[in-house]
Design a protein around this motif. Structure first.
Motif, short mmCIF file in Angstrom:
data_model
loop_
_atom_site.label_atom_id
_atom_site.label_comp_id
_atom_site.label_asym_id
_atom_site.label_seq_id
_atom_site.Cartn_x
_atom_site.Cartn_y
_atom_site.Cartn_z
N CYS A 146 0.81 -1.41 0.02
CA CYS A 146 -0.13 0.06 0.13
C CYS A 146 0.94 1.16 0.05
CB CYS A 146 -0.78 -0.07 1.25
SG CYS A 146 -1.91 1.37 1.38
N SER A 147 0.47 2.42 -0.72
CA SER A 147 1.25 3.57 -0.93
C SER A 147 0.87 4.56 0.02
CB SER A 147 1.50 4.00 -2.10
OG SER A 147 -0.04 3.94 -2.79
N ARG A 148 -0.23 4.44 0.75
CA ARG A 148 -0.95 5.48 1.30
C ARG A 148 -0.37 6.14 2.77
NH1 ARG A 148 -5.02 7.84 -0.81
NH2 ARG A 148 -5.31 6.62 -2.79
N GLY A 149 0.37 5.10 3.54
CA GLY A 149 1.13 5.54 4.47
C GLY A 149 0.32 6.02 5.68
N CYS A 150 -0.76 5.39 6.14
CA CYS A 150 -1.43 5.64 7.36
C CYS A 150 -0.59 5.19 8.47
CB CYS A 150 -2.84 4.86 7.21
SG CYS A 150 -4.02 5.25 6.00
N ARG A 151 -0.31 6.22 9.43
CA ARG A 151 0.42 5.89 10.51
C ARG A 151 0.23 4.64 11.58
NH1 ARG A 151 1.09 12.22 10.12
NH2 ARG A 151 2.97 12.46 8.40
N PHE A 152 -0.99 4.39 11.49
CA PHE A 152 -1.61 3.49 12.65
C PHE A 152 -1.55 2.11 11.86
CE2 PHE A 152 -5.03 5.19 10.19
CZ PHE A 152 -5.76 3.79 9.59
N CYS A 153 -1.12 1.98 10.62
CA CYS A 153 -1.55 0.66 9.80
C CYS A 153 -0.03 -0.02 9.80
CB CYS A 153 -2.09 0.89 8.58
SG CYS A 153 -2.28 -0.52 7.67
N GLN A 154 0.06 -1.08 10.36
CA GLN A 154 1.21 -1.99 10.38
C GLN A 154 1.34 -2.64 8.97
OE1 GLN A 154 1.53 -5.82 12.16
NE2 GLN A 154 3.38 -5.41 13.10
N ALA A 155 0.19 -3.13 8.28
CA ALA A 155 0.25 -3.88 6.97
C ALA A 155 0.73 -2.88 6.04
CB ALA A 155 -1.18 -4.35 6.72
N LEU A 187 10.42 6.99 12.78
CA LEU A 187 10.53 8.21 13.85
C LEU A 187 10.32 9.35 13.23
CD1 LEU A 187 11.13 8.90 16.78
CD2 LEU A 187 13.96 9.01 16.14
N ARG A 188 10.64 9.87 12.17
CA ARG A 188 10.29 10.88 11.31
C ARG A 188 8.96 11.25 11.19
NH1 ARG A 188 13.66 10.10 7.53
NH2 ARG A 188 12.37 9.72 5.59
N GLU A 189 8.24 10.12 11.05
CA GLU A 189 6.80 10.18 10.59
C GLU A 189 6.04 10.19 12.09
OE1 GLU A 189 4.24 9.13 7.80
OE2 GLU A 189 6.30 10.89 7.38
N TYR A 190 6.82 9.72 13.02
CA TYR A 190 6.15 10.19 14.31
C TYR A 190 6.02 11.76 14.78
CZ TYR A 190 5.62 9.72 19.57
OH TYR A 190 5.55 9.94 20.88
N HIS A 191 7.46 12.09 14.35
CA HIS A 191 7.26 13.46 14.52
C HIS A 191 6.47 14.54 13.68
CE1 HIS A 191 11.79 12.98 16.25
NE2 HIS A 191 10.90 12.61 17.06
N ASN A 192 6.43 14.04 12.57
CA ASN A 192 5.26 14.54 11.57
C ASN A 192 4.02 14.48 11.94
OD1 ASN A 192 7.18 15.08 9.59
ND2 ASN A 192 6.86 13.55 8.31
N SER A 193 3.39 13.25 12.75
CA SER A 193 2.41 13.33 13.26
C SER A 193 2.09 14.07 14.45
CB SER A 193 2.20 11.80 13.86
OG SER A 193 2.90 11.58 15.12
N GLN A 194 2.99 14.40 15.35
CA GLN A 194 2.75 15.32 16.16
C GLN A 194 2.85 16.92 15.64
OE1 GLN A 194 6.56 14.28 18.34
NE2 GLN A 194 5.44 13.14 20.04
N ALA A 195 3.43 17.35 14.70
CA ALA A 195 3.36 18.52 13.94
C ALA A 195 2.04 18.53 13.19
CB ALA A 195 4.59 18.72 13.31
N GLN A 196 1.24 17.45 13.09
CA GLN A 196 -0.12 17.47 12.05
C GLN A 196 0.39 17.36 10.53
OE1 GLN A 196 -3.23 19.76 13.67
NE2 GLN A 196 -2.29 19.54 15.80
N LYS A 197 1.72 17.10 10.26
CA LYS A 197 2.18 17.11 9.20
C LYS A 197 1.87 15.81 8.08
CE LYS A 197 6.56 18.09 6.48
NZ LYS A 197 8.04 18.28 6.82
N VAL A 198 1.26 16.10 6.87
CA VAL A 198 0.66 15.20 6.16
C VAL A 198 1.77 14.67 5.12
CG1 VAL A 198 -0.71 14.57 4.09
CG2 VAL A 198 -1.65 15.72 6.17
N THR A 199 2.37 13.35 5.05
CA THR A 199 3.25 12.83 4.17
C THR A 199 2.52 12.44 2.84
OG1 THR A 199 4.42 12.10 6.07
CG2 THR A 199 5.01 10.99 3.92
N PRO A 200 2.98 12.84 1.79
CA PRO A 200 2.31 12.37 0.38
C PRO A 200 2.35 10.78 0.16
CG PRO A 200 4.17 13.86 0.01
CD PRO A 200 4.30 13.54 1.51
N ASN A 201 1.46 10.59 -0.46
CA ASN A 201 1.39 8.93 -1.22
C ASN A 201 2.75 8.76 -1.87
OD1 ASN A 201 0.83 7.07 -2.92
ND2 ASN A 201 -1.28 7.34 -2.60
N CYS A 202 3.12 7.41 -1.37
CA CYS A 202 4.29 7.21 -2.23
C CYS A 202 4.39 7.33 -3.56
CB CYS A 202 4.85 5.80 -1.56
SG CYS A 202 4.34 4.92 -0.39
#
Length: 622
Positions: free
Chosen positions: A269-278, A585-600
């Motif tokens: 999956c290319s979406r990168g939801c931060r809660f999703c292990q799969a 870890l970078r994504e964890y910090h992005n979550s705290q900043a409410q920063k969206v990471t684009p679809n891969c």
């Protein structure tokens, strides 16, 4: 005809005896005396659920292509038969040959869900295989685990001889060859484990020792055998058109949870939801070609007689040839009245147009998974879905004739506020308002029904939230009450319905999702107290679990509600899942900043998955 392991008298005493007798359509029959390797493939839950699992269908067919191997199946006996087998001392048996599992070379157990862990002990116990791996002898099967939960195998590591990390089509043949050669040469159990440990995706727990800091966190994982690897790397299929896929899947005699042909269109999956292990561990995205899917679909429908075909992937809407395969299925099978199931679709004009063409679709509701009630929270989890997307999809659905919508949310997400919690029902209210604004009164078929369901958030390994604390049971229930109270205050409350998951089950899931080896004692204690089928409400007993947790001196808050430090060594850090810890870890910090990471697919964020050299992530495409 083979002799059944259970007498007619016993079969008449149990619910659904067809779970245990085999002889299904497309079942493979071999002479056990003419093979070198006997492999029992296990799903540690009831037959109906296990028969719906695509991974087992693939490996069952793949293993049986080998002339030297006979792969059979075994599932957890339901509570009624479990009781009889213990009373009458009947050993657990394989469905195909009805022979005891203890006589096999391998027992392969798929690990789909943490709440099946006591069922694993049931399988071993009823098979008369020592529960602890180091206590097994030369005549005991090699117990091997695989599947999503193997990405943190530590809480169950003491019960397994090895784990296979990644997709089974890649190195299983080599593993079986190693076993066959070792057996031929009179090699010991330990010698086989040492040779197997050289494969990049094989983890042998007994070849490692774990030391701990005074605060209970892991200090170090140390190899105690020179054959062990520093890092165990997941293995994946790169060319989905060349990978083996069964065209004659097993067809059960009783209704399975998913009683249909399953057509896998892609992995990853290319979406990168931060809660999703799969979405993280199955990267990169790998697609099958349209022509491959057409050929497979024809063969599977012909060989099974199924009346429904389902497209399988983590995010079916992202498959680049979706329009082509759906139109093919509609045209190819319309005269056979084959129903088409389309899970994991984003609700847009294309999806609704397609769904309006397939049979029986208006009998069910449409499903959205906003996951969070506010846009702020959806940005935190990188859901990639706006409120306008949701409302527009609902509007299109209502215009097309639907009046039922299901929405899935999570409670307990990192950084969640009361506004975010109340936002769940506020969003549901807005969707209900869309119905009454969109559909003229004379065209309505009764009231609309908006059903919101909340699960409780569980931080999983190899996600951006693996550092995050999890809510306690009282916190979860307080949040569910806020949602329920908010629903009662809504103008359109008669059109709204709310369901929530069990908090105690979620907490146990969180305990074993991020736990370490010390939890094996807790699991064993709970099993000995009678815990079994913990994912089934009718058999789940949290009081027994609390007793086991207390007796084994487990600090629930340490595993559940503690904030992890950024430099903490996790129990699963020895696994290379292709996604770097630095990226997470970078994504964890992005979550705290409410920063969206684009679809891969649009921009590479450097997660590490391109190191496999395949797939269609942005960097590999350019």
């Amino acid at each position: 005809m083979k002799k059944l392991a259970l007498s007619d008298e016993i079969l008449l005493q149990v619910d659904k005896p067809a779970r245990y007798i085999g002889n299904e359509v497309n079942m493979i029959v071999k002479d056990p005396k003419k093979v070198d390797i006997r492999f029992a493939m296990c799903f540690p839950d009831v037959y109906e659920i296990g028969m719906s699992h695509l991974g087992i269908q693939i490996l069952y067919d793949m293993f049986n292509r080998r002339e030297d191997t006979y792969c059979e199946r075994v599932y957890s006996p339901w509570l009624d038969l479990d009781k009889i087998m213990r009373e009458k001392d009947i050993p657990l048996f394989a469905i195909e040959s009805q022979e005891p599992i203890k006589n096999f070379d391998f027992l392969g157990i798929t690990l789909q869900y943490e709440m099946c862990y006591t069922n694993i002990l049931q399988i071993l116990d009823l098979s008369k295989i020592p529960l602890i791996a180091t206590e097994r002898g030369e005549d005991d099967p090699i117990v091997i685990g695989g599947g999503p939960c193997s990405y943190n195998p530590e809480p169950i590591a003491n019960f397994f001889d090895m784990f296979y990390i990644g997709e089974g089509e890649t190195q299983y043949d080599e593993l079986l060859d190693i076993y066959k050669e070792n057996k031929k040469n009179g090699g010991s159990r330990k010698e086989f484990l040492e040779k197997a440990a050289h494969l990049s995706c094989i983890y042998v727990p007994q070849f490692y020792d774990v030391t701990y800091n005074e605060d209970g966190t892991i200090k170090e994982m140390i190899k105690n055998n020179e054959n062990a690897r520093d890092k165990v790397r997941k293995d994946i299929v790169l060319d989905m058109n060349e990978v083996y896929y069964p065209t004659k899947p097993l067809v059960p005699f009783i209704k399975a949870t998913q009683d249909r042909v399953v057509l896998e269109v892609m992995r990853g999956c290319s979406r990168g939801c931060r809660f999703c292990q799969a979405g993280q561990v199955y990267r990169p995205v790998r697609e099958k070609s349209l022509e491959k899917l057409k050929d497979t679909a024809r063969k599977m429908i012909e060989s099974t007689g199924h009346e429904e075909i389902s497209l399988s992937s983590l995010s079916t809407s992202d498959y680049s040839q979706l329009k082509g395969i759906v139109n093919f299925l509609i045209d190819e099978f319309k005269e056979k009245n084959i129903n088409i199931s389309l899970p994991s679709l984003r609700i847009d004009s294309f999806a609704l147009d397609i769904m309006s063409k397939v049979q029986d679709v208006k009998k069910s509701s449409l499903t959205f998974a906003p996951e969070a009630g506010t846009q702020r929270m959806r940005n935190v989890i990188n859901k990639g879905l706006t409120k306008e997307d949701i409302l527009n999809g609902s509007r299109l659905a209502f215009k097309a004739g639907w009046n039922k919508v299901k929405l899935y949310f999570m409670l307990g997400l990192p950084g969640e506020t009361t506004d975010d919690i109340e936002g769940i029902m506020e969003l549901c209210e807005e969707i209900a308002e869309e119905y009454y604004a969109t559909v003229p009164k004379e065209e309505r078929i009764g009231k609309c029904q908006i059903t919101a369901s909340t699960s409780f958030f569980v931080p999983k390994p190899f996600t951006a939230f693996q550092w995050s604390p999890m809510n306690t049971i009282p916190e979860f229930l307080d949040k569910a009450k806020i949602v329920n109270d908010k629903m009662k205050s809504m103008l359109n409350r008669k059109s709204l319905k709310y369901n929530w998951h069990e908090a105690d089950v979620s907490v146990l899931e969180g305990l074993f999702a991020r736990g370490d080896r010390k939890l094996s004692k807790t699991l064993l204690s709970a099993y000995k107290k009678g815990c079994l089928y913990d994912s089934w409400s009718e058999s789940f007993d949290f009081e027994k679990w609390k007793e086991a947790i207390e007796e084994t001196n487990v600090d629930l808050d340490f595993y559940i509600s503690r904030q992890r430090s950024e430099d903490e060594i996790f129990p699963w850090d020895f696994i290379d899942a292709g996604i770097t810890k630095e990226f997470l870890l970078r994504e964890y910090h992005n979550s705290q900043a409410q920063k969206v990471t684009p679809n891969c697919m649009t921009r590479c964020s450097g997660c590490g998955a391109n190191s496999f050299g395949g797939g269609i992530c942005y960097e590999n495409k350019n």
